[in-house]
Design a protein around this motif. Structure first.
Motif, PDB file in Angstrom:
ATOM      1  N   ARG A   1     122.983 -76.179 -85.796  1.00 19.71           N
ATOM      2  CA  ARG A   1     122.361 -75.004 -85.169  1.00 19.71           C
ATOM      3  C   ARG A   1     120.842 -74.989 -85.361  1.00 19.71           C
ATOM      4  O   ARG A   1     120.230 -73.950 -85.530  1.00 19.71           O
TER       5      ARG A   1
ATOM      6  N   ASN B   1     115.322 -71.443 -82.628  1.00 12.52           N
ATOM      7  CA  ASN B   1     116.066 -70.692 -81.613  1.00 12.52           C
ATOM      8  C   ASN B   1     115.120 -69.911 -80.701  1.00 12.52           C
ATOM      9  O   ASN B   1     115.352 -68.756 -80.355  1.00 12.52           O
TER      10      ASN B   1
ATOM     11  N   ASP C   1     125.779 -67.500 -79.711  1.00 10.18           N
ATOM     12  CA  ASP C   1     126.994 -68.191 -80.160  1.00 10.18           C
ATOM     13  C   ASP C   1     127.867 -68.565 -78.976  1.00 10.18           C
ATOM     14  O   ASP C   1     128.474 -69.633 -78.953  1.00 10.18           O
TER      15      ASP C   1
ATOM     16  N   ARG D   1     126.405 -71.623 -77.350  1.00  3.75           N
ATOM     17  CA  ARG D   1     126.687 -72.804 -78.176  1.00  3.75           C
ATOM     18  C   ARG D   1     128.145 -73.229 -77.991  1.00  3.75           C
ATOM     19  O   ARG D   1     128.444 -74.420 -77.916  1.00  3.75           O
TER      20      ARG D   1
ATOM     21  N   ALA E   1     122.558 -78.959 -82.002  1.00  2.00           N
ATOM     22  CA  ALA E   1     122.759 -77.647 -81.372  1.00  2.00           C
ATOM     23  C   ALA E   1     124.056 -76.969 -81.785  1.00  2.00           C
ATOM     24  O   ALA E   1     124.111 -75.746 -81.879  1.00  2.00           O
ATOM     25  N   ILE E   2     125.092 -77.748 -82.046  1.00  2.00           N
ATOM     26  CA  ILE E   2     126.398 -77.159 -82.329  1.00  2.00           C
ATOM     27  C   ILE E   2     126.672 -77.112 -83.840  1.00  2.00           C
ATOM     28  O   ILE E   2     126.967 -76.056 -84.398  1.00  2.00           O
TER      29      ILE E   2
ATOM     30  N   MET F   1     119.379 -68.897 -77.979  1.00  2.00           N
ATOM     31  CA  MET F   1     120.721 -69.380 -77.677  1.00  2.00           C
ATOM     32  C   MET F   1     121.746 -68.580 -78.474  1.00  2.00           C
ATOM     33  O   MET F   1     121.639 -68.441 -79.686  1.00  2.00           O
TER      34      MET F   1
END
Length: 71
Positions: free
Chosen positions: A42, A48, A54, A57, A38-39, A52
């Motif tokens: 991405r 997505n 930025d 995140r 996820a970080i 989500m």
């Protein structure tokens, strides 16, 4: 703040669809994978689909960096 971010962004979908986040122990075990997918990469949420941002995140990353504390 963190656990709520996690629940909103990850928990509901994974609990309902995969049963992966049904205990605090399972959540903690998945934190490194959450960090990568996820970080860093991405690639989650898949395509997505949840949109989500930025900022979201960043909040999720901050929760992880602070020790991913759960209630």
């Amino acid at each position: 703040m963190g656990p709520h971010v996690w629940a909103q962004l990850c928990g509901d979908a994974h609990l309902l669809n995969f049963g992966m986040f049904d205990t605090p122990e399972r959540i903690k075990a998945m934190v490194p994978r959450i960090q990568v997918l996820a970080i860093q990469n991405r690639t989650m949420p898949f395509l997505n689909k949840t949109g989500m941002t930025d900022e979201e995140r960043a909040k999720l990353g901050a929760w992880i960096e602070s020790g991913a504390k759960l209630p």
